[in-house]
Design a protein around this motif. Sequence first.
Motif, PDB file in Angstrom:
ATOM      1  N   ASN A   8       0.855  -1.196   0.000  1.00 21.16           N
ATOM      2  CA  ASN A   8       0.000   0.000   0.000  1.00 21.16           C
ATOM      3  C   ASN A   8       0.886   1.238   0.000  1.00 21.16           C
ATOM      4  N   GLU A   9       0.280   2.392  -0.177  1.00 19.03           N
ATOM      5  CA  GLU A   9       1.029   3.642  -0.264  1.00 19.03           C
ATOM      6  C   GLU A   9       1.576   4.114   1.080  1.00 19.03           C
ATOM      7  N   ASP A  10       1.160   3.491   2.163  1.00 16.79           N
ATOM      8  CA  ASP A  10       1.652   3.882   3.481  1.00 16.79           C
ATOM      9  C   ASP A  10       3.107   3.479   3.709  1.00 16.79           C
ATOM     10  N   LEU A  11       3.562   2.423   3.021  1.00 14.81           N
ATOM     11  CA  LEU A  11       4.963   2.010   3.153  1.00 14.81           C
ATOM     12  C   LEU A  11       5.823   2.876   2.244  1.00 14.81           C
ATOM     13  N   PRO A  12       6.948   3.370   2.772  1.00 14.77           N
ATOM     14  CA  PRO A  12       7.794   4.256   1.962  1.00 14.77           C
ATOM     15  C   PRO A  12       8.572   3.499   0.887  1.00 14.77           C
ATOM     16  N   GLU A  13       9.005   4.257  -0.108  1.00 11.28           N
ATOM     17  CA  GLU A  13       9.929   3.709  -1.096  1.00 11.28           C
ATOM     18  C   GLU A  13      11.230   3.382  -0.361  1.00 11.28           C
ATOM     19  N   LEU A  14      11.996   2.455  -0.901  1.00 14.24           N
ATOM     20  CA  LEU A  14      13.208   1.988  -0.224  1.00 14.24           C
ATOM     21  C   LEU A  14      14.452   2.784  -0.636  1.00 14.24           C
ATOM     22  N   ILE A  15      14.325   4.098  -0.632  1.00 11.75           N
ATOM     23  CA  ILE A  15      15.446   4.982  -0.966  1.00 11.75           C
ATOM     24  C   ILE A  15      16.566   4.819   0.067  1.00 11.75           C
ATOM     25  N   SER A  16      16.227   4.771   1.338  1.00 16.15           N
ATOM     26  CA  SER A  16      17.258   4.643   2.381  1.00 16.15           C
ATOM     27  C   SER A  16      17.965   3.291   2.290  1.00 16.15           C
ATOM     28  N   LEU A  17      17.261   2.252   1.867  1.00 19.15           N
ATOM     29  CA  LEU A  17      17.917   0.952   1.686  1.00 19.15           C
ATOM     30  C   LEU A  17      18.919   1.027   0.539  1.00 19.15           C
ATOM     31  N   MET A  18      18.567   1.725  -0.541  1.00 19.99           N
ATOM     32  CA  MET A  18      19.518   1.883  -1.644  1.00 19.99           C
ATOM     33  C   MET A  18      20.736   2.671  -1.176  1.00 19.99           C
ATOM     34  N   GLU A  19      20.530   3.703  -0.379  1.00 16.10           N
ATOM     35  CA  GLU A  19      21.657   4.461   0.172  1.00 16.10           C
ATOM     36  C   GLU A  19      22.551   3.558   1.017  1.00 16.10           C
ATOM     37  N   TYR A  20      21.952   2.653   1.759  1.00 14.18           N
ATOM     38  CA  TYR A  20      22.690   1.678   2.573  1.00 14.18           C
ATOM     39  C   TYR A  20      23.519   0.767   1.667  1.00 14.18           C
ATOM     40  N   ILE A  21      22.913   0.245   0.600  1.00 14.79           N
ATOM     41  CA  ILE A  21      23.612  -0.645  -0.339  1.00 14.79           C
ATOM     42  C   ILE A  21      24.777   0.089  -1.002  1.00 14.79           C
ATOM     43  N   VAL A  22      24.564   1.349  -1.371  1.00 12.80           N
ATOM     44  CA  VAL A  22      25.637   2.163  -1.950  1.00 12.80           C
ATOM     45  C   VAL A  22      26.768   2.324  -0.944  1.00 12.80           C
ATOM     46  N   SER A  23      26.431   2.559   0.305  1.00 12.76           N
ATOM     47  CA  SER A  23      27.436   2.712   1.354  1.00 12.76           C
ATOM     48  C   SER A  23      28.268   1.438   1.514  1.00 12.76           C
ATOM     49  N   VAL A  24      27.608   0.292   1.528  1.00 19.82           N
ATOM     50  CA  VAL A  24      28.327  -0.992   1.618  1.00 19.82           C
ATOM     51  C   VAL A  24      29.263  -1.146   0.422  1.00 19.82           C
ATOM     52  N   THR A  25      28.776  -0.831  -0.755  1.00 21.44           N
ATOM     53  CA  THR A  25      29.585  -0.957  -1.973  1.00 21.44           C
ATOM     54  C   THR A  25      30.822  -0.069  -1.900  1.00 21.44           C
ATOM     55  N   LYS A  26      30.657   1.159  -1.416  1.00 19.88           N
ATOM     56  CA  LYS A  26      31.792   2.075  -1.296  1.00 19.88           C
ATOM     57  C   LYS A  26      32.820   1.559  -0.300  1.00 19.88           C
ATOM     58  N   VAL A  27      32.357   0.986   0.798  1.00 21.84           N
ATOM     59  CA  VAL A  27      33.290   0.449   1.794  1.00 21.84           C
ATOM     60  C   VAL A  27      34.064  -0.742   1.210  1.00 21.84           C
ATOM     61  N   VAL A  28      33.387  -1.614   0.493  1.00 22.48           N
ATOM     62  CA  VAL A  28      34.064  -2.758  -0.147  1.00 22.48           C
ATOM     63  C   VAL A  28      35.054  -2.252  -1.193  1.00 22.48           C
ATOM     64  N   ASP A  29      34.666  -1.256  -1.972  1.00 24.76           N
ATOM     65  CA  ASP A  29      35.567  -0.663  -2.964  1.00 24.76           C
ATOM     66  C   ASP A  29      36.795  -0.057  -2.281  1.00 24.76           C
ATOM     67  N   ASP A  30      36.580   0.749  -1.250  1.00 27.69           N
ATOM     68  CA  ASP A  30      37.696   1.361  -0.509  1.00 27.69           C
ATOM     69  C   ASP A  30      38.615   0.310   0.090  1.00 27.69           C
ATOM     70  N   HIS A  31      38.040  -0.766   0.587  1.00 27.95           N
ATOM     71  CA  HIS A  31      38.844  -1.854   1.154  1.00 27.95           C
ATOM     72  C   HIS A  31      39.843  -2.368   0.123  1.00 27.95           C
ATOM     73  N   HIS A  32      39.382  -2.554  -1.097  1.00 27.48           N
ATOM     74  CA  HIS A  32      40.260  -3.098  -2.149  1.00 27.48           C
ATOM     75  C   HIS A  32      41.235  -2.056  -2.692  1.00 27.48           C
ATOM     76  N   VAL A  33      40.862  -0.786  -2.695  1.00 30.51           N
ATOM     77  CA  VAL A  33      41.782   0.272  -3.112  1.00 30.51           C
ATOM     78  C   VAL A  33      42.912   0.364  -2.100  1.00 30.51           C
TER      79      VAL A  33
END
Length: 152
Positions: free
Chosen positions: A124-149
């Motif tokens: 239903n429309e009461d549940l928000p879009e998962l924008i914050s979850l995407m921001e979380y996934i981006v954050s994880v990706t950046k940390v994994v990238d930085d780890h390898h750099v």
Amino acid sequence: MGLKSLVSAKIEVKSNKDVLHHVFTHKSHHVSTMCPMHIQGCELLEGVFGTAGSKISWTYKYEGKEMISKQITEAIDDEKQMIIFKEFEGDIVNKYENFKATFHIDAKADADMVCWTIEYERPNEDLPELISLMEYIVSVTKVVDDHHVNMK
């Protein structure tokens, strides 16, 4: 039938794109050591890491809460450097339906971009879009990238 949603993000990466694809495909269980503030564990439930049909359980901290995600690796395309995960049990699918996350690398001459897309249905429309979850996934990706750099 729910409200279909799609959220995507592209992140320029500095480390080797092949390494990142390998990490998210075959070495998911190492992500928790690369970013322990985000991911506390990754356990293989069934199959073999890096194969379609394998099942993985993630424990992670999101928005201050301990969460669980059980996913099946739905598809892997090494040539296109793409992986599709479908959540079959966990905190997200307790609220949202048909949750699927796709990882792929868009290799350009001037930069490599990790692309994440999440698809889901809101009941239903009461549940928000998962924008914050995407921001979380981006954050994880950046940390994994930085780890390898930083390993260079």
